[in-house]
Design a protein around this motif. Sequence first.
Motif, PDB file in Angstrom:
ATOM      1  N   HIS A  87      19.857  45.809 -46.641  1.00  0.00           N
ATOM      2  CA  HIS A  87      19.935  44.698 -45.684  1.00  0.00           C
ATOM      3  C   HIS A  87      20.221  45.271 -44.302  1.00  0.00           C
ATOM      4  O   HIS A  87      21.133  46.068 -44.142  1.00  0.00           O
ATOM      5  CB  HIS A  87      21.048  43.721 -46.085  1.00  0.00           C
ATOM      6  CG  HIS A  87      21.187  42.585 -45.135  1.00  0.00           C
ATOM      7  ND1 HIS A  87      22.186  42.516 -44.183  1.00  0.00           N
ATOM      8  CD2 HIS A  87      20.436  41.474 -44.965  1.00  0.00           C
ATOM      9  CE1 HIS A  87      22.036  41.403 -43.473  1.00  0.00           C
ATOM     10  NE2 HIS A  87      21.000  40.755 -43.929  1.00  0.00           N
ATOM     11  N   ARG A 113      28.808  36.871 -32.185  1.00  0.00           N
ATOM     12  CA  ARG A 113      30.253  36.685 -32.012  1.00  0.00           C
ATOM     13  C   ARG A 113      30.708  35.300 -32.473  1.00  0.00           C
ATOM     14  O   ARG A 113      31.885  35.098 -32.739  1.00  0.00           O
ATOM     15  CB  ARG A 113      30.629  36.867 -30.539  1.00  0.00           C
ATOM     16  CG  ARG A 113      30.316  38.261 -29.972  1.00  0.00           C
ATOM     17  CD  ARG A 113      30.683  38.278 -28.495  1.00  0.00           C
ATOM     18  NE  ARG A 113      30.183  39.441 -27.782  1.00  0.00           N
ATOM     19  CZ  ARG A 113      30.877  40.555 -27.567  1.00  0.00           C
ATOM     20  NH1 ARG A 113      32.095  40.666 -28.034  1.00  0.00           N
ATOM     21  NH2 ARG A 113      30.357  41.556 -26.874  1.00  0.00           N
ATOM     22  N   HIS A 114      29.747  34.355 -32.542  1.00  0.00           N
ATOM     23  CA  HIS A 114      30.110  32.993 -32.939  1.00  0.00           C
ATOM     24  C   HIS A 114      29.970  32.800 -34.446  1.00  0.00           C
ATOM     25  O   HIS A 114      29.345  31.849 -34.895  1.00  0.00           O
ATOM     26  CB  HIS A 114      29.248  31.971 -32.181  1.00  0.00           C
ATOM     27  CG  HIS A 114      29.663  31.767 -30.757  1.00  0.00           C
ATOM     28  ND1 HIS A 114      30.531  30.789 -30.362  1.00  0.00           N
ATOM     29  CD2 HIS A 114      29.344  32.455 -29.634  1.00  0.00           C
ATOM     30  CE1 HIS A 114      30.732  30.858 -29.049  1.00  0.00           C
ATOM     31  NE2 HIS A 114      30.019  31.850 -28.578  1.00  0.00           N
ATOM     32  N   GLY A 115      30.494  33.702 -35.240  1.00  0.00           N
ATOM     33  CA  GLY A 115      30.506  33.492 -36.678  1.00  0.00           C
ATOM     34  C   GLY A 115      29.965  34.629 -37.525  1.00  0.00           C
ATOM     35  O   GLY A 115      30.671  35.140 -38.397  1.00  0.00           O
ATOM     36  N   PRO A 116      28.712  35.041 -37.283  1.00  0.00           N
ATOM     37  CA  PRO A 116      28.110  36.024 -38.198  1.00  0.00           C
ATOM     38  C   PRO A 116      28.849  37.358 -38.290  1.00  0.00           C
ATOM     39  O   PRO A 116      28.674  38.082 -39.275  1.00  0.00           O
ATOM     40  CB  PRO A 116      26.695  36.211 -37.628  1.00  0.00           C
ATOM     41  CG  PRO A 116      26.398  34.890 -36.990  1.00  0.00           C
ATOM     42  CD  PRO A 116      27.713  34.471 -36.372  1.00  0.00           C
ATOM     43  N   LEU A 117      29.685  37.684 -37.307  1.00  0.00           N
ATOM     44  CA  LEU A 117      30.455  38.932 -37.389  1.00  0.00           C
ATOM     45  C   LEU A 117      31.280  39.002 -38.677  1.00  0.00           C
ATOM     46  O   LEU A 117      31.542  40.094 -39.185  1.00  0.00           O
ATOM     47  CB  LEU A 117      31.411  39.055 -36.197  1.00  0.00           C
ATOM     48  CG  LEU A 117      30.909  39.754 -34.935  1.00  0.00           C
ATOM     49  CD1 LEU A 117      32.055  39.874 -33.940  1.00  0.00           C
ATOM     50  CD2 LEU A 117      30.320  41.135 -35.244  1.00  0.00           C
ATOM     51  N   ALA A 118      31.663  37.822 -39.199  1.00  0.00           N
ATOM     52  CA  ALA A 118      32.485  37.803 -40.422  1.00  0.00           C
ATOM     53  C   ALA A 118      31.756  38.426 -41.604  1.00  0.00           C
ATOM     54  O   ALA A 118      32.386  38.899 -42.549  1.00  0.00           O
ATOM     55  CB  ALA A 118      32.884  36.367 -40.766  1.00  0.00           C
ATOM     56  N   ALA A 119      30.429  38.422 -41.573  1.00  0.00           N
ATOM     57  CA  ALA A 119      29.657  38.953 -42.698  1.00  0.00           C
ATOM     58  C   ALA A 119      29.201  40.392 -42.456  1.00  0.00           C
ATOM     59  O   ALA A 119      28.391  40.921 -43.204  1.00  0.00           O
ATOM     60  CB  ALA A 119      28.458  38.050 -42.996  1.00  0.00           C
ATOM     61  N   HIS A 122      30.043  44.100 -42.717  1.00  0.00           N
ATOM     62  CA  HIS A 122      30.998  44.874 -43.498  1.00  0.00           C
ATOM     63  C   HIS A 122      30.917  46.354 -43.200  1.00  0.00           C
ATOM     64  O   HIS A 122      29.947  46.831 -42.617  1.00  0.00           O
ATOM     65  CB  HIS A 122      30.768  44.639 -44.997  1.00  0.00           C
ATOM     66  CG  HIS A 122      31.061  43.235 -45.400  1.00  0.00           C
ATOM     67  ND1 HIS A 122      30.118  42.409 -45.929  1.00  0.00           N
ATOM     68  CD2 HIS A 122      32.192  42.504 -45.284  1.00  0.00           C
ATOM     69  CE1 HIS A 122      30.665  41.226 -46.152  1.00  0.00           C
ATOM     70  NE2 HIS A 122      31.905  41.258 -45.762  1.00  0.00           N
ATOM     71  N   LEU A 143      34.455  47.299 -36.831  1.00  0.00           N
ATOM     72  CA  LEU A 143      34.409  46.589 -38.111  1.00  0.00           C
ATOM     73  C   LEU A 143      33.928  47.507 -39.238  1.00  0.00           C
ATOM     74  O   LEU A 143      33.835  47.090 -40.388  1.00  0.00           O
ATOM     75  CB  LEU A 143      33.465  45.380 -38.022  1.00  0.00           C
ATOM     76  CG  LEU A 143      33.971  44.181 -37.204  1.00  0.00           C
ATOM     77  CD1 LEU A 143      32.850  43.184 -36.938  1.00  0.00           C
ATOM     78  CD2 LEU A 143      35.123  43.485 -37.930  1.00  0.00           C
TER      79      LEU A 143
END
Lengths: 335, 335
Positions: free
Chosen positions: A200, A237-243, A245, A273
Motif C-alpha cells: 500500500h 492533516r485532517h484525519g488520514p494521518l491517523a492511518a 503507520h 510517525l
Amino acid sequence: MAREIAEQPEVIRRLLDRFDDNVARVAGVLPEALAGTVLVARGSSDNAAVFGRYLIEQTSGRPTGLGAPSLFTRYHQPTDYRGHLAVALSQSGVTPEIVEVCRQMGRAGARTVAITNDGASALAQVADVVLELGAGPEVAVPATKTVMAEFVALLAVAGAFGALPFPRSSLDSIADAVRLMVEDPAPASGLAASWTDVDHVLVTARGSLHAVALEAALKIKEAAQMPAEAISGADLRHGPLAAVHRHDRVLVLDGGGPLSADVGDLTTRLADLGADVATCSERESADLPLPPGLIDPLSAFPALVRVQQLALALAHTRGFDPDLPPGLTKVTPTR
Amino acid sequence: MAREIAEQPEVIRRLLDRFDDNVARVAGVLPEALAGTVLVARGSSDNAAVFGRYLIEQTSGRPTGLGAPSLFTRYHQPTDYRGHLAVALSQSGVTPEIVEVCRQMGRAGARTVAITNDGASALAQVADVVLELGAGPEVAVPATKTVMAEFVALLAVAGAFGALPFPRSSLDSIADAVRLMVEDPAPASGLAASWTDVDHVLVTARGSLHAVALEAALKIKEAAQMPAEAISGADLRHGPLAAVHRHDRVLVLDGGGPLSADVGDLTTRLADLGADVATCSERESADLPLPPGLIDPLSAFPALVRVQQLALALAHTRGFDPDLPPGLTKVTPTR
C-alpha cells in the motif's frame, strides 16, 4: 508504456509548436463576461483537470472547478451554463459521459473546449474548439504521453485568459526537463527495488503537484496492481494521518514554490510517525530528483515522468505486464 | 464517538426546527444574478461539501464546485468572486485557512455563508450569514454529529435557491431514519467482526452517496487506523479496478435513485474480480441495511450512520480508542 513514456519530450515539443495557435483559438471562444470555468473528465484526464483547475483560476481570475458528470447523465438537471467556459478532456474522445456532458453544457450556454488525442472523435465534434493532443497512437492501458500532452494543452487554455504565472520563455524548459527525466530511469528503479514488500502506497503533495500525486496513485494501481492513494498535504492533516503507520511507504512530491515549506513540514511529520518517506523534489538527495530551478507549476512536468517511471518499475519488480492491467480496457465506456 | 453518534437524531431534529429560518436567511444574501456557488472546507467538512455540491447545483441551476484553499492562502491570486455564493464549512470555526479563504472570497465580491458549530467563532464573524449547527460540544476527534449536522444545514442552503429534489414532508423522515440506524448497531458490528484480517478497505458509491463513501473512508482511517480509500463508481472503472484483488474488502453504498442501476452493475463487476463485497443499501440482504423507501439524496443520512458505526466497530475489534487517534487533534490548524 515504456516506449510511450520515452516519446514524451517529442510530444511536448510538437504541442508547444502549436502553443500560440492554441491560445488564440481558445481566446476566440471565451465568454464575454466570464462567470467561471468548469473542467470535465474521468480517470487520468481528471488528474490533468486538477492541474488545469489551479492554473485557470489563476489566469482567468474567476472561480474554476471540476464538473460532476452524473449531474447531467443521471440526475438530468437543467443547469444554466451561460457565461462559463467548459473544458472537456478525453484521450480517446469517445467516453460517452464526457461527450454527453460537453454537448449538454454547450446547449446550456457554455462555450466549450475539447482536449483529445483524436480530432475526429465524438468529443471533438460537439465542442466549439478542439485542442488536439497529437500524441500519436497510445497502446498501453495506463495512459502516459496523452496525460502529459493534456497537461501541456491546459497551459494553452490557461494562457488564453492572460499571462501564465511564469515567463513565456520557461515553456521551452518543459521538454528539456522531461527529456532529462526520460533518460534517467535509475532512481525510480532503485526506489521500486526497495519497495518489494510494499502492499500500500500513500502519495502526497500540495498545489499543482497534487495533480501529479493523483496521477502517481492511479498509475501505480493500474500498472503495478497495488493499492495506492493520493491525499493532499492539507487534507492528510485532517484525519488520514491517523492511518499512517511505522514503515508505511509514503511518497512526498515537493514542486518548489509557495507550497514547498508546508510540504517540508509534512515530510518531517510523516517521518516522526515512523513512515518510510520517499521524496521527489529538486534536492539532489531526493529519491526521485527533479531538475533544479523549475518550480510549481512547471515542476509538475518532470515530476509526472518520475511517477510514471515508478509505476512502471513497480510493475516490473512485481512481475506484472504494465501495459495490460486486469479488468481494464483502453477506452472506458462510463455513462 | 459512540455517544455522539447516538445524539444525532436529536441534533437533526433541532436543526430541522430551524430549517425554514435558515432557508430564509440564506435566501436573503444570495447574489442577484447568480454566477455559481463554491464550497470551501477540509476533512470531514469537505465530505459534507461534496454532498452539498450535488444538491446546490440541482436547486440553483448554476455551476457549483469545491474551492481550493491554497489558491488564496498560498498562491495569493486575486480571483473575482462577484456573483458567486461561497459556503465555508468548519465544525470548530477556527481552521485558519477556511476562515481566511471565507474572508478573502467575501472581499472579492462573494456573498458568504458560514456553516459551523460555534456561532461566535472566527469563521462566523467573517461571513454574511451563519448557519449554526447547534450540535453541542463534540469531544471525539472523529467528527460524527457535526458532520451529520453539516449535511442537514446544506439542505437549507440548497433550499434557499428553490425546491429540493424531494417533497418538503420528506425532511421529517431524516431524523426517524437516523434513529432507526442508531438503535441498530448490530449489522456494523457483525461486518467489522468478519473483517478482522483486513488491512485495506475500498469504499465506492456514486452521486450524493459519494460524499458518504468519502466520509466512510475518513472515519475508518481516523477511528480504526486502517487505510481506507473512497473512489466514485465511475472513476473506479477508469483504472483503479486493476488494483482490486481477490478477497479485497470493498464496501459498496447504493443510495437508490438514478444511480442505483450503475452501482448494481459495479457490484457485480467487483464480485467477478473476486473482491469480498459488502453492501449498504435498502435491500434486506444488505450487510448494512438502510430503511426502505428513502432514495438519494435522503438515503445519505442513514448511510452516514451506518459508516460511522462500521468505523467505530472496526476500532473496537482492533483494540483502538476511536476517540483519540494518534497524531491528530480536534482542531486542525492548516493554513
